[in-house]
Design an enzyme around this catalytic site. Structure first.
Site, PDB file in Angstrom:
ATOM      1  CB  CYS A 115      42.092  42.691  43.507  1.00 22.32           C
ATOM      2  SG  CYS A 115      40.697  42.584  42.601  1.00 22.32           S
ATOM      3  CB  CYS A 136      36.357  41.650  43.632  1.00 21.44           C
ATOM      4  SG  CYS A 136      36.903  40.547  42.357  1.00 21.44           S
ATOM      5  CB  SER A 137      39.084  39.790  46.916  1.00 22.93           C
ATOM      6  OG  SER A 137      38.064  38.863  46.642  1.00 22.93           O
ATOM      7  CB  CYS A 138      41.585  39.169  41.477  1.00 22.98           C
ATOM      8  SG  CYS A 138      40.189  39.278  40.755  1.00 22.98           S
TER       9      CYS A 138
END
Lengths: 111, 204
Positions: free
Chosen positions: B108, B111-113
């Site tokens: 991702c 961000c941090s999906c």
């Protein structure tokens, strides 16, 4: 730039209790419909990007620092909190910790 | 001694961000926007109930059942929802299959999906700037750091998650796993093999 990704397994889901708390508060607010997740992700990624300009983020403590900053800004924007209110309660909690005997439950004094 | 009264006559002061989180919690609880018991439940769920074992179950089932696999690749979101894996960050799931010709990995860059219902909360390295930047730029080098080396003829495709679409990799079933039950297969499926930064374990 550090080119080495260190892979350590297994690791705890949350390294610090406050990481878990700020995560849970955000998920709870999202579940209650206060904001939608794509909106959150966009705001959060902007914070990460800004923080990442000056140094490389390692995805640990700095990740949740960015998370908390994003949540505070969002709540202020939504009118659910104000900087003064956050700071007053932060101080009240600090005082509660400093004036509670070790081992006793820490509670906010009645305001 | 962790609980020495001489060192801590008062309760141990939590770090600065923890105080700020407590301040937010107090504000929101007093407004009735959150319920502390619900927060505990959310933490318990992500700490203890949701994790890569969910994704491993799905992968093992796909390895064992061709019809399930076809349905999974066609419409993962509803197929895994039928198994009870749905909810936050699992809204739109896409499963991509590794083949001898193509290895897939997930990042991702935003961000941090990450597909929470199937893999839980992402590990620190998935959230790091280093992985997020380099997975796209030099995937083979990153894979090598995870001890994954692929044949020259295998192409690497990197899938960039978004808040709307999450990916789960369906790794190749390892050699020597013929005749194993679904439960035995699930043990071979590692978290990293479902992110694409690892391969499944090979049966002993």
């Amino acid at each position: 730039m550090n080119d080495c990704i260190t892979y350590a397994a297994p690791e705890p889901v949350f390294a610090e209790p406050w990481h878990a708390q700020v995560f849970a508060v955000t998920v709870a607010l999202n579940e209650a419909g206060r904001f939608d997740w794509p909106d959150w992700a966009e705001r959060f990624s902007k914070t990460l990007k800004r923080h990442g300009l000056s140094r490389e983020l390692d995805g640990g403590e700095d990740y949740f620092t960015a998370w908390l900053e994003t949540l505070e800004a969002l709540l202020i924007e939504l009118g659910e909190a104000s900087p003064d209110r956050i700071s007053a309660l932060r101080n009240a909690w600090e005082e509660a910790y400093l004036t509670t005997s070790h081992g006793k439950p820490v509670r906010l004094r009645q305001e | 001694m962790p609980h020495d009264d001489h060192d801590h006559p008062h309760a141990l002061l939590p770090p600065e961000p923890a105080l700020r989180v407590k301040a937010l919690e107090t504000i929101l609880t007093r407004k009735g926007l959150i319920d502390p018991a619900a927060l505990d439940e959310i933490i318990d769920t992500y700490q203890n109930k949701i994790g890569p074992q969910n994704g491993a179950h799905v992968v093992a089932k796909a390895w064992s059942d061709p019809a399930f696999k076809a349905a999974l690749l066609e419409d993962a979101t509803s197929v895994v929802a039928e198994l009870g894996y749905y909810g936050r960050q699992g809204e739109h799931l896409v499963v991509v299959e590794n083949t001898p010709e193509q290895h897939n990995m997930v990042v991702c860059t935003l961000c941090s999906c990450y597909p929470w219902p199937l893999l839980g909360i992402p590990p620190g390295w998935y959230k790091s700037d280093a992985y997020r930047a380099r997975a796209v730029r030099e995937p083979r080098k990153v894979l090598a750091e995870f001890s994954v080396t692929l044949p020259e003829t295998t192409t690497v495709r990197v899938w960039d998650s978004t808040a709307e679409i999450r990916y789960l990799i369906l790794p190749m079933r390892p050699a020597g796993s013929e005749g194993m039950s679904e439960d035995e297969l699930a043990v071979l499926v590692t978290r990293d093999s479902m992110i694409g930064t690892g391969l499944p374990k090979v049966p002993a």
